[in-house]
Write a protein that holds these residues in place. Structure first.
Motif, PDB file in Angstrom:
ATOM      1  N   SER A  71       0.914  -1.232  -0.234  1.00  0.00           N
ATOM      2  CA  SER A  71       0.112   0.253   0.063  1.00  0.00           C
ATOM      3  C   SER A  71       0.737   1.393   0.017  1.00  0.00           C
ATOM      4  O   SER A  71       2.167   1.121   0.208  1.00  0.00           O
ATOM      5  CB  SER A  71      -0.656  -0.083   1.169  1.00  0.00           C
ATOM      6  OG  SER A  71      -0.244   0.049   2.252  1.00  0.00           O
ATOM      7  N   LEU A  72       0.623   2.126  -0.380  1.00  0.00           N
ATOM      8  CA  LEU A  72       0.379   3.760  -0.582  1.00  0.00           C
ATOM      9  C   LEU A  72       1.419   4.168   1.064  1.00  0.00           C
ATOM     10  O   LEU A  72       2.330   4.074   1.418  1.00  0.00           O
ATOM     11  CB  LEU A  72       0.178   4.753  -0.948  1.00  0.00           C
ATOM     12  CG  LEU A  72       0.402   5.946  -0.920  1.00  0.00           C
ATOM     13  CD1 LEU A  72       1.885   5.960  -2.124  1.00  0.00           C
ATOM     14  CD2 LEU A  72       0.068   6.656  -1.339  1.00  0.00           C
ATOM     15  N   GLU A  73       0.627   3.638   2.059  1.00  0.00           N
ATOM     16  CA  GLU A  73       1.067   4.034   3.273  1.00  0.00           C
ATOM     17  C   GLU A  73       2.520   3.066   4.129  1.00  0.00           C
ATOM     18  O   GLU A  73       3.376   3.646   4.860  1.00  0.00           O
ATOM     19  CB  GLU A  73       0.302   3.442   4.426  1.00  0.00           C
ATOM     20  CG  GLU A  73       0.458   3.917   5.528  1.00  0.00           C
ATOM     21  CD  GLU A  73      -0.596   3.710   6.637  1.00  0.00           C
ATOM     22  OE1 GLU A  73      -0.823   3.257   8.017  1.00  0.00           O
ATOM     23  OE2 GLU A  73      -1.985   2.659   6.336  1.00  0.00           O
ATOM     24  N   SER A  74       2.542   1.600   3.449  1.00  0.00           N
ATOM     25  CA  SER A  74       3.718   0.690   3.673  1.00  0.00           C
ATOM     26  C   SER A  74       4.963   1.204   3.299  1.00  0.00           C
ATOM     27  O   SER A  74       5.585   1.959   3.756  1.00  0.00           O
ATOM     28  CB  SER A  74       3.721  -0.449   3.770  1.00  0.00           C
ATOM     29  OG  SER A  74       2.892  -0.309   2.491  1.00  0.00           O
ATOM     30  N   LEU A  75       4.462   1.842   1.762  1.00  0.00           N
ATOM     31  CA  LEU A  75       5.335   2.569   1.174  1.00  0.00           C
ATOM     32  C   LEU A  75       6.215   3.816   1.278  1.00  0.00           C
ATOM     33  O   LEU A  75       7.662   3.389   1.514  1.00  0.00           O
ATOM     34  CB  LEU A  75       5.147   2.676  -0.317  1.00  0.00           C
ATOM     35  CG  LEU A  75       6.019   3.137  -1.562  1.00  0.00           C
ATOM     36  CD1 LEU A  75       6.965   1.632  -1.893  1.00  0.00           C
ATOM     37  CD2 LEU A  75       5.570   3.248  -2.818  1.00  0.00           C
ATOM     38  N   ASN A  76       4.886   4.377   1.952  1.00  0.00           N
ATOM     39  CA  ASN A  76       5.527   5.986   2.733  1.00  0.00           C
ATOM     40  C   ASN A  76       6.742   5.753   3.308  1.00  0.00           C
ATOM     41  O   ASN A  76       7.277   7.125   3.949  1.00  0.00           O
ATOM     42  CB  ASN A  76       4.819   5.859   2.791  1.00  0.00           C
ATOM     43  CG  ASN A  76       3.933   7.506   1.548  1.00  0.00           C
ATOM     44  OD1 ASN A  76       4.543   7.529   0.499  1.00  0.00           O
ATOM     45  ND2 ASN A  76       2.576   7.755   1.663  1.00  0.00           N
ATOM     46  N   LYS A  77       6.575   4.798   4.176  1.00  0.00           N
ATOM     47  CA  LYS A  77       7.227   4.915   5.703  1.00  0.00           C
ATOM     48  C   LYS A  77       8.665   3.929   5.657  1.00  0.00           C
ATOM     49  O   LYS A  77       9.949   4.698   6.104  1.00  0.00           O
ATOM     50  CB  LYS A  77       6.576   3.401   6.724  1.00  0.00           C
ATOM     51  CG  LYS A  77       5.246   3.427   7.036  1.00  0.00           C
ATOM     52  CD  LYS A  77       4.861   2.064   7.946  1.00  0.00           C
ATOM     53  CE  LYS A  77       3.233   2.514   8.806  1.00  0.00           C
ATOM     54  NZ  LYS A  77       2.974   1.567   9.130  1.00  0.00           N
ATOM     55  N   VAL A  78       8.797   4.050   4.110  1.00  0.00           N
ATOM     56  CA  VAL A  78       9.981   3.393   3.836  1.00  0.00           C
ATOM     57  C   VAL A  78      10.884   4.836   3.219  1.00  0.00           C
ATOM     58  O   VAL A  78      11.878   5.311   3.703  1.00  0.00           O
ATOM     59  CB  VAL A  78      10.164   1.984   3.032  1.00  0.00           C
ATOM     60  CG1 VAL A  78      11.338   1.995   2.154  1.00  0.00           C
ATOM     61  CG2 VAL A  78       9.383   0.630   2.768  1.00  0.00           C
ATOM     62  N   ILE A  79       9.889   5.288   2.200  1.00  0.00           N
ATOM     63  CA  ILE A  79      10.322   6.412   2.137  1.00  0.00           C
ATOM     64  C   ILE A  79      11.087   7.477   3.102  1.00  0.00           C
ATOM     65  O   ILE A  79      11.798   8.070   2.506  1.00  0.00           O
ATOM     66  CB  ILE A  79       9.100   7.290   0.874  1.00  0.00           C
ATOM     67  CG1 ILE A  79       9.345   6.768  -0.138  1.00  0.00           C
ATOM     68  CG2 ILE A  79       9.827   8.547   0.095  1.00  0.00           C
ATOM     69  CD1 ILE A  79       7.424   6.219  -1.061  1.00  0.00           C
ATOM     70  N   ALA A  80       9.820   7.734   3.851  1.00  0.00           N
ATOM     71  CA  ALA A  80      10.226   8.819   4.955  1.00  0.00           C
ATOM     72  C   ALA A  80      11.670   8.232   5.365  1.00  0.00           C
ATOM     73  O   ALA A  80      12.019   8.856   5.697  1.00  0.00           O
ATOM     74  CB  ALA A  80       9.393   8.570   5.578  1.00  0.00           C
ATOM     75  N   THR A  81      11.297   7.018   5.387  1.00  0.00           N
ATOM     76  CA  THR A  81      13.313   7.159   6.221  1.00  0.00           C
ATOM     77  C   THR A  81      14.423   7.016   6.051  1.00  0.00           C
ATOM     78  O   THR A  81      14.929   7.737   5.811  1.00  0.00           O
ATOM     79  CB  THR A  81      12.786   5.400   6.719  1.00  0.00           C
ATOM     80  OG1 THR A  81      12.112   4.988   8.054  1.00  0.00           O
ATOM     81  CG2 THR A  81      14.268   4.870   7.197  1.00  0.00           C
ATOM     82  N   GLN A  82      14.573   7.222   4.258  1.00  0.00           N
ATOM     83  CA  GLN A  82      15.103   7.153   3.293  1.00  0.00           C
ATOM     84  C   GLN A  82      15.429   8.521   3.357  1.00  0.00           C
ATOM     85  O   GLN A  82      16.746   9.239   3.363  1.00  0.00           O
ATOM     86  CB  GLN A  82      15.151   6.961   2.008  1.00  0.00           C
ATOM     87  CG  GLN A  82      14.851   5.580   1.796  1.00  0.00           C
ATOM     88  CD  GLN A  82      16.488   4.800   2.630  1.00  0.00           C
ATOM     89  OE1 GLN A  82      17.398   4.969   1.909  1.00  0.00           O
ATOM     90  NE2 GLN A  82      16.577   3.405   3.110  1.00  0.00           N
TER      91      GLN A  82
END
Length: 517
Positions: A123-134
């Motif tokens: 999902s976009l939510e789980s994808l955004n967690k990775v992007i936010a960490t990076q």
């Protein structure tokens, strides 16, 4: 022409008097008119006498009139005026997920662990967690780079100084570790306090054991002595006092009994040293009372460390008090450092202009997408339906998004992917019923292009109905309220002449036709 139709033609729909008279002529009681309009019957009588009605009441009267006067010549058709596209927030979010994953697939240099995190995001939510960490790691990296550069500059300008405090604000590696060290200090304090509680409990148990063995044994001895020397001249009270004095002295000696211990005080001291190092690595450290580790340390005395490596329990209490003071200073220091680092982080965020997370609101013009998704933007005759990719530019806020991955800066390109998605969409026609109360003035049905119908309304406006193949469906389209010459612009060439002739026969006039009389 019937009397009711003549009256209807003379009806003034902007006049309450005219509408009420028409309703009364249809045998509708005035009380019913008042009830449906939500007013007293006296108001109805006033309107009949020429009083003006407010816009809201006038609208209610018109609605009642429309309900009571159905047009017997009206025809109902199911027509389509516009189409909708699948561009709701959920659709756009899925598009962003697919684009990001496709982009990741084209970057073979990414570490396997990071690639696996992106691949497992559904999902976009789980994808955004990775992007936010990076994103966070990259911004911290840039902030830390500036801090280290400032540190090097200070050393250059202060080469003669015996010691230069390296950082005004500690780098992110310090910021992250300080919380872990603080938790270690809290845990070490807790363990030391638990050790004291255990010691006190052990002493109480030892005293109970002493009393149950020594004191009980002495009491028995006294009783036997009294029995043996019953006739002797002995002051038993003095004997008892002397024995109790010896017992209490024995208790004091028993309480000490080698109370040396090496844990947990040694762990507490090591943690306190780490905390002192953090304070000392900042130029703001002296504010909290820290000293250089190569000098005398103020948090524990020289008497704490025994030559044999053992530690007194009294020293544990002293160290706990010192550690709690250090903990309070360290917590204030962490809070201040976080505020200072956060300020630098926000400044660097504005400077880098990186995308911290993907979202339809950040990438797309919401109002345009909502209009396309609701059917307000694209009419069934819109030429853009033949190539939906042309609307991509009006939807996107930006063609590319700068993002951070694995410590590097990349650009996520969206325009071409959006064009492909739009071309793959199947527009959904919006179909609704339309009632036409007019005269049919032209009708034609062709094998290849379907039927064409033209209606004339009471005010002489024309309505054009045509069958057309739209979105792989055969639909009936409508062009309402047209003038005669305007209508001809919507008619195919092969039937234009016959349509014009039919309109002329029904009294419609054209600029290229000579009018006599």
């Amino acid at each position: 022409m019937s009397e009711s139709i003549i009256h209807n033609q003379k009806l003034d729909k902007d006049c309450a008097k005219s509408i009420v008279e028409q309703l009364v002529s249809l045998n509708i009681p005035r009380s019913e008119i008042a009830r449906r309009c939500g007013v007293n019957q006296s108001r109805i009588n006033g309107w009949e006498n020429g009083e003006k009605a407010g816009s809201e009441n006038l609208q209610k009267l018109r609605a009642l009139l429309n309900l009571r006067l159905p047009n017997q010549k009206a025809a109902t058709f199911k027509v389509s005026k516009s189409v909708r596209l699948a561009l709701a927030k959920e659709d756009l979010d899925l598009f962003l997920v697919s684009q990001m994953k496709a982009f990741i697939g084209e970057l073979p240099s990414l570490p396997f662990e990071l690639r696996e995190k992106f691949d497992s995001a559904e999902s976009l939510e789980s994808l955004n967690k990775v992007i936010a960490t990076q994103y966070h790691l990259y911004v911290c990296k840039e902030v830390d780079s500036d801090l280290y550069f400032t540190k090097r500059q200070e050393h250059v300008f202060n080469q003669m100084a015996p010691y230069v405090k390296p950082f005004g604000v500690l780098p992110s590696s310090y910021q992250d570790t300080m919380h872990s060290v603080l938790e270690q200090l809290k845990k070490a304090i807790q363990e030391a306090e638990e050790q004291i509680v255990k010691k006190q409990h052990r002493e109480q148990e030892n005293q109970k054991f002493f009393r149950s063995t020594v004191e009980h044994s002495i009491s028995n001895t006294l009783q036997r002595s009294f029995a043996l020397h019953a006739n002797a001249d002995i002051n038993l009270e003095n004997v008892q006092k002397e024995l109790l004095t010896h017992i209490h002295k024995a208790l004091e000696d028993f309480q000490y009994s080698g109370s040396y211990f090496s844990h947990p005080l040694s762990e507490l001291i090591r943690t306190m040293e780490r905390v002192a190092q953090f304070l000392d690595d900042s130029q703001f450290g002296p504010k909290y009372g820290t000293m250089r580790l190569d000098g005398q340390n103020m948090y524990y005395s020289d008497s704490i460390k025994k030559p044999e490596g053992f530690i007194e329990f009294d020293d544990i209490e002293f160290a706990i008090d010192s550690a709690k003071k250090l903990q309070g200073d360290f917590e204030k220091f962490i809070e201040e450092q976080q505020e200072r680092y956060s300020a630098l982080f926000k400044l660097k965020e504005k400077e880098l202009e990186l995308c911290s997370k993907l979202g339809s609101g950040k990438v797309f013009h919401q109002k345009v997408c909502e209009a396309l998704a609701s059917g307000k933007e694209l009419g069934v005759q819109d030429t853009r339906l033949s190539n939906l990719a042309v609307i991509a530019d009006s939807i996107l806020k930006s063609d590319k998004l700068p993002i951070a991955l694995n410590g590097k800066k990349y650009e996520l390109e969206l325009l071409n992917g959006l064009k492909e998605m739009l071309n793959d969409l199947t527009p959904e026609p919006i179909i609704h019923p339309v009632q036409i109360g007019g005269q049919l003035v032209f009708s034609k049905e062709r094998e290849t292009k379907g039927k064409t119908l033209i209606y004339s309304l009471n005010n002489n406006d024309l309505v054009l109905l045509q069958e057309a193949s739209i979105c792989d469906q055969q639909l009936l389209t409508i062009e309402p309220k047209l003038a005669a010459e305007e209508l001809l612009t919507h008619i195919d060439d092969d039937i234009r002449d016959s349509v014009k002739q039919s309109l002329l026969e029904h009294g419609y006039m054209f600029s290229d036709v000579e009018v006599l009389g």
